[in-house]
Design an enzyme around this catalytic site. Structure first.
Site, short mmCIF file in Angstrom:
data_model
loop_
_atom_site.label_atom_id
_atom_site.label_comp_id
_atom_site.label_asym_id
_atom_site.label_seq_id
_atom_site.Cartn_x
_atom_site.Cartn_y
_atom_site.Cartn_z
N LYS A 84 0.81 -1.21 0.00
CA LYS A 84 0.00 0.00 0.00
C LYS A 84 0.85 1.26 0.00
CE LYS A 84 -4.34 -1.63 0.54
NZ LYS A 84 -5.51 -1.26 -0.27
N ASP A 132 -8.53 -0.11 6.27
CA ASP A 132 -8.38 -1.22 7.21
C ASP A 132 -7.02 -1.14 7.89
OD1 ASP A 132 -10.81 -2.78 6.99
OD2 ASP A 132 -10.19 -3.23 4.95
#
Length: 403
Positions: A84, A132
């Site tokens: 990410k 998340d």
């Protein structure tokens, strides 16, 4: 691996539905070669950039009967622990570039933003997202690098360790009582009310540029893997979630290998299988999440419309896996049960590997997926130990495999 250990995978309930892959242009038009090239050029210029390792799991490949397993380990990525890092931070810079260009009336370059030339202006632009954990950490890191305020929305099940990691990077973290999709909705509504800018890894009608940039950023990882492999893989197992990772990798593989691109297999938790349901219905389909999966990064009920355009054309198979095989797979890598290099992976990182091991315990599923002794499998180990407490708990569990 011992018989008791393999039995965990042999007993797993793996659901499979065939996709409908077909020749199309989504892998070149939703994410263009220019999108990937621009992201690669920018990200590889960042301080601290280094290609992450492509780990050969030769011992495991021999144990389960495939020709080769290559595991792209994203744990070391920019010290943030996951792939990410490539997406959120890059998309943040692109949002700032577009907004500053509009405000100042002249073209603003990514290098000028990176070098701090517009730090005062960046300080007036607040970027927000739901997460998340890993996407939010990347966004917070990206904002900290250029001096932009950052606000992150997390749902009830996101661990406090992941929340603290984002706060340590300067983010204002807001926890809600609902699930991931509820946090996405709140981020959107509060951004609209306050003039903030959403940097999401999922798209929706009228919102596509930041998710496109996020997926383009992930292309750095795929290009590194392709450049490191002597032959194209025959299969790639990709985690689901909203679909951004899977769609990015599938598109980049198609662009790199053309007709020799590998068979794309999507893997999701059975508790959050929006892409599996989309494959069954033939259209992007939202599912309700009644229970959270251990794979926190994959606990998503609503697919990205943009990602689905690519996966609808590129994905040959969709699988769901139970949580029961996740912790054993984490331990397999960390304790080197097959003699392979040590890899410390997070829960969401091992979904593809867990599915591969389980599939090779079933002759019928192996046949359905085209897996045999000559298969060369690429796996994306999407995160390292992004939550040390969860990793420690997994390693300390009383193990059914008795090793």
């Amino acid at each position: 691996m011992q018989t008791q250990f393999i039995s965990v995978f042999a007993a797993a309930n793996i659901q499979h539905v065939a996709g409908a892959p077909h020749a199309g242009r989504a892998a070149f038009e939703v994410l263009s070669e220019q999108d990937f090239d621009r992201a690669v050029g920018e990200i590889t210029s960042w301080q601290g950039y280094a290609a992450t390792p492509l780990v050969s799991l030769a011992g495991l490949a021999d144990q389960i009967g495939v020709g080769r397993i290559d595991y792209k380990h994203e744990g070391p990525r920019f010290g943030l622990g996951s792939f990410k890092a490539l997406g959120g931070a890059y998309a943040a810079m692109r949002v700032l570039q577009r907004e500053l260009t509009a405000r100042l009336g002249h073209e603003v370059s990514l290098s000028d933003i990176r070098d701090g030339r517009y730090s005062a202006e960046c300080a007036q632009i607040t970027l927000v997202s739901a997460t998340d954990g890993n996407h939010g950490r990347s966004l917070a890191w990206g904002c900290q690098r250029v001096g932009a305020p950052c606000r992150i929305y997390i749902h009830a099940e996101v661990s406090e360790g992941r929340a603290e990691a984002m706060r340590a990077l300067g983010a204002d973290v807001v926890r809600i009582s609902g699930d991931y999709d509820a946090s996405v909705d709140l981020a959107k509504s509060e951004a609209a009310a306050n003039g903030w800018f959403v940097v999401s890894d999922t798209s929706w009608p009228g919102y596509s540029e930041p998710p496109r940039d996020v997926m383009a950023g992930y292309g750095v990882m795929t290009r590194e893997a392709c450049d490191a492999m002597a032959k194209p893989p025959t299969h790639v197992f990709l985690q689901g979630g909203v679909g951004g990772l899977a769609a990015s990798v599938a598109a980049a593989l198609r662009q790199y290998y053309g007709a020799d691109a590998p068979r794309v297999i999507i893997v999701e938790p059975e508790l959050a299988a929006c892409l599996y349901e989309s494959a069954q219905s033939g259209t992007a389909t939202t599912v309700a999440i009644a229970e959270e999966t251990i794979m926190a990064g994959l606990s998503c009920g609503e697919p990205s419309e943009m990602a689905w355009q690519i996966l609808h054309e590129e994905a040959a198979d969709f699988l769901t896996i139970p949580d029961s095989i996740v912790a054993p797979t984490v331990r397999l890598l960390a304790r080197r049960y097959t003699g392979d290099p040590l890899v410390e992976a997070g829960e969401s990182a091992v979904a593809g590997l867990a599915a591969l091991i389980a599939a090779r315990q079933s002759p019928d599923l192996s046949q359905a997926l085209g897996l045999d002794g000559a298969s060369r499998v690429l796996l994306i180990g999407s995160e390292g130990v992004t939550d040390p407490d969860i990793f420690a708990a997994i390693m300390a569990e009383a193990e059914a495999e008795h090793v």
